[in-house]
Design a protein around this motif. Sequence first.
Motif, PDB file in Angstrom:
ATOM      1  N   LEU A   7       0.835  -1.200   0.000  1.00  0.00           N
ATOM      2  CA  LEU A   7       0.000   0.000   0.000  1.00  0.00           C
ATOM      3  C   LEU A   7       0.870   1.251   0.000  1.00  0.00           C
ATOM      4  O   LEU A   7       0.586   2.221  -0.709  1.00  0.00           O
ATOM      5  CB  LEU A   7      -0.937  -0.004   1.210  1.00  0.00           C
ATOM      6  CG  LEU A   7      -1.904   1.171   1.319  1.00  0.00           C
ATOM      7  CD1 LEU A   7      -2.799   1.275   0.092  1.00  0.00           C
ATOM      8  CD2 LEU A   7      -2.738   1.039   2.592  1.00  0.00           C
ATOM      9  N   SER A   8       1.949   1.212   0.745  1.00  0.00           N
ATOM     10  CA  SER A   8       2.888   2.325   0.773  1.00  0.00           C
ATOM     11  C   SER A   8       3.464   2.579  -0.618  1.00  0.00           C
ATOM     12  O   SER A   8       3.520   3.719  -1.079  1.00  0.00           O
ATOM     13  CB  SER A   8       4.013   2.031   1.770  1.00  0.00           C
ATOM     14  OG  SER A   8       4.995   3.026   1.725  1.00  0.00           O
ATOM     15  N   LYS A  10       2.202   1.733  -3.530  1.00  0.00           N
ATOM     16  CA  LYS A  10       1.172   2.160  -4.486  1.00  0.00           C
ATOM     17  C   LYS A  10       0.719   3.597  -4.272  1.00  0.00           C
ATOM     18  O   LYS A  10       0.274   4.246  -5.218  1.00  0.00           O
ATOM     19  CB  LYS A  10      -0.039   1.234  -4.414  1.00  0.00           C
ATOM     20  CG  LYS A  10       0.201  -0.114  -5.025  1.00  0.00           C
ATOM     21  CD  LYS A  10      -1.058  -0.956  -5.013  1.00  0.00           C
ATOM     22  CE  LYS A  10      -0.801  -2.279  -5.713  1.00  0.00           C
ATOM     23  NZ  LYS A  10      -2.037  -3.061  -5.856  1.00  0.00           N
ATOM     24  N   THR A  11       0.815   4.097  -3.043  1.00  0.00           N
ATOM     25  CA  THR A  11       0.296   5.431  -2.739  1.00  0.00           C
ATOM     26  C   THR A  11       1.362   6.483  -2.494  1.00  0.00           C
ATOM     27  O   THR A  11       1.072   7.674  -2.523  1.00  0.00           O
ATOM     28  CB  THR A  11      -0.611   5.387  -1.487  1.00  0.00           C
ATOM     29  OG1 THR A  11       0.173   4.955  -0.366  1.00  0.00           O
ATOM     30  CG2 THR A  11      -1.806   4.460  -1.700  1.00  0.00           C
ATOM     31  N   ALA A  13       2.634   6.917   0.365  1.00  0.00           N
ATOM     32  CA  ALA A  13       2.557   7.216   1.799  1.00  0.00           C
ATOM     33  C   ALA A  13       3.498   6.269   2.537  1.00  0.00           C
ATOM     34  O   ALA A  13       3.582   5.094   2.204  1.00  0.00           O
ATOM     35  CB  ALA A  13       1.125   7.028   2.306  1.00  0.00           C
ATOM     36  N   LEU A  18       0.688   5.537   7.130  1.00  0.00           N
ATOM     37  CA  LEU A  18      -0.454   4.627   7.049  1.00  0.00           C
ATOM     38  C   LEU A  18      -0.903   4.180   8.438  1.00  0.00           C
ATOM     39  O   LEU A  18      -2.107   4.106   8.720  1.00  0.00           O
ATOM     40  CB  LEU A  18      -0.114   3.424   6.173  1.00  0.00           C
ATOM     41  CG  LEU A  18       0.168   3.753   4.701  1.00  0.00           C
ATOM     42  CD1 LEU A  18       0.688   2.526   3.972  1.00  0.00           C
ATOM     43  CD2 LEU A  18      -1.057   4.337   4.027  1.00  0.00           C
ATOM     44  N   VAL A  44      -6.195   2.025  -1.543  1.00  0.00           N
ATOM     45  CA  VAL A  44      -5.377   2.933  -2.363  1.00  0.00           C
ATOM     46  C   VAL A  44      -6.135   4.235  -2.601  1.00  0.00           C
ATOM     47  O   VAL A  44      -5.605   5.324  -2.373  1.00  0.00           O
ATOM     48  CB  VAL A  44      -4.977   2.269  -3.702  1.00  0.00           C
ATOM     49  CG1 VAL A  44      -4.295   3.267  -4.625  1.00  0.00           C
ATOM     50  CG2 VAL A  44      -4.070   1.066  -3.446  1.00  0.00           C
ATOM     51  N   ALA A  45      -7.392   4.142  -3.023  1.00  0.00           N
ATOM     52  CA  ALA A  45      -8.202   5.342  -3.259  1.00  0.00           C
ATOM     53  C   ALA A  45      -8.414   6.114  -1.965  1.00  0.00           C
ATOM     54  O   ALA A  45      -8.367   7.350  -1.953  1.00  0.00           O
ATOM     55  CB  ALA A  45      -9.538   4.959  -3.883  1.00  0.00           C
ATOM     56  N   VAL A  47      -6.426   6.221   0.715  1.00  0.00           N
ATOM     57  CA  VAL A  47      -5.180   6.904   1.092  1.00  0.00           C
ATOM     58  C   VAL A  47      -4.935   8.102   0.186  1.00  0.00           C
ATOM     59  O   VAL A  47      -4.534   9.181   0.661  1.00  0.00           O
ATOM     60  CB  VAL A  47      -3.976   5.931   1.069  1.00  0.00           C
ATOM     61  CG1 VAL A  47      -2.662   6.673   1.232  1.00  0.00           C
ATOM     62  CG2 VAL A  47      -4.138   4.875   2.153  1.00  0.00           C
ATOM     63  N   GLU A  48      -5.189   7.967  -1.092  1.00  0.00           N
ATOM     64  CA  GLU A  48      -5.006   9.100  -2.004  1.00  0.00           C
ATOM     65  C   GLU A  48      -5.927  10.253  -1.631  1.00  0.00           C
ATOM     66  O   GLU A  48      -5.523  11.416  -1.669  1.00  0.00           O
ATOM     67  CB  GLU A  48      -5.229   8.652  -3.448  1.00  0.00           C
ATOM     68  CG  GLU A  48      -4.106   7.760  -3.957  1.00  0.00           C
ATOM     69  CD  GLU A  48      -4.374   7.134  -5.311  1.00  0.00           C
ATOM     70  OE1 GLU A  48      -5.528   7.194  -5.803  1.00  0.00           O
ATOM     71  OE2 GLU A  48      -3.413   6.567  -5.886  1.00  0.00           O
ATOM     72  N   THR A  49      -7.148   9.940  -1.243  1.00  0.00           N
ATOM     73  CA  THR A  49      -8.084  10.978  -0.811  1.00  0.00           C
ATOM     74  C   THR A  49      -7.607  11.629   0.478  1.00  0.00           C
ATOM     75  O   THR A  49      -7.616  12.862   0.602  1.00  0.00           O
ATOM     76  CB  THR A  49      -9.498  10.384  -0.613  1.00  0.00           C
ATOM     77  OG1 THR A  49      -9.940   9.820  -1.850  1.00  0.00           O
ATOM     78  CG2 THR A  49     -10.482  11.438  -0.154  1.00  0.00           C
ATOM     79  N   ARG A  51      -4.571  11.880   1.613  1.00  0.00           N
ATOM     80  CA  ARG A  51      -3.394  12.713   1.333  1.00  0.00           C
ATOM     81  C   ARG A  51      -3.782  14.016   0.644  1.00  0.00           C
ATOM     82  O   ARG A  51      -3.232  15.077   0.936  1.00  0.00           O
ATOM     83  CB  ARG A  51      -2.373  11.927   0.517  1.00  0.00           C
ATOM     84  CG  ARG A  51      -1.806  10.762   1.345  1.00  0.00           C
ATOM     85  CD  ARG A  51      -0.716  10.050   0.649  1.00  0.00           C
ATOM     86  NE  ARG A  51       0.429  10.957   0.604  1.00  0.00           N
ATOM     87  CZ  ARG A  51       1.557  10.690  -0.008  1.00  0.00           C
ATOM     88  NH1 ARG A  51       1.707   9.548  -0.622  1.00  0.00           N
ATOM     89  NH2 ARG A  51       2.555  11.542  -0.013  1.00  0.00           N
TER      90      ARG A  51
END
Length: 115
Positions: A7-8, A10-11, A13, A18, A44-45, A47-49, A51
């Motif tokens: 996840l880190s 992919k994003t 972050a 996280l 993923v979505a 975390v993107e939101t 951030r």
Amino acid sequence: MMRIGELSKKTGATPRALRYYEEQGLLTAERRGNGYREYAPNAVATVETIRSLLDLGMPSSLIKDVLPCTVGERSEAACPDLLRQVATLRDDVRVRAARFAAIDASLSSYLTANA
């Protein structure tokens, strides 16, 4: 399902970020028997939101309330109230941006006059 490292990656972050999002109630993970966190594909979505909202200057306490309105868990009763809070935050950002623009113009004028 994906682990924290994936996840880190992919994003963008950090794993620490996280874990912080999880502590703040912004992100959820399942814990396996070995203690590893596993995140759903929609993380993923999420975390993107998170951030993006942090980049806008939104505090994590407000993000916790706003997030459900951005990821399809919309609560009709809560979201209009939150939209007002977001509009207030936006207006504050605009005021600060105008102040910075005035400072920029003043500094540029000073530099031009003293060049």
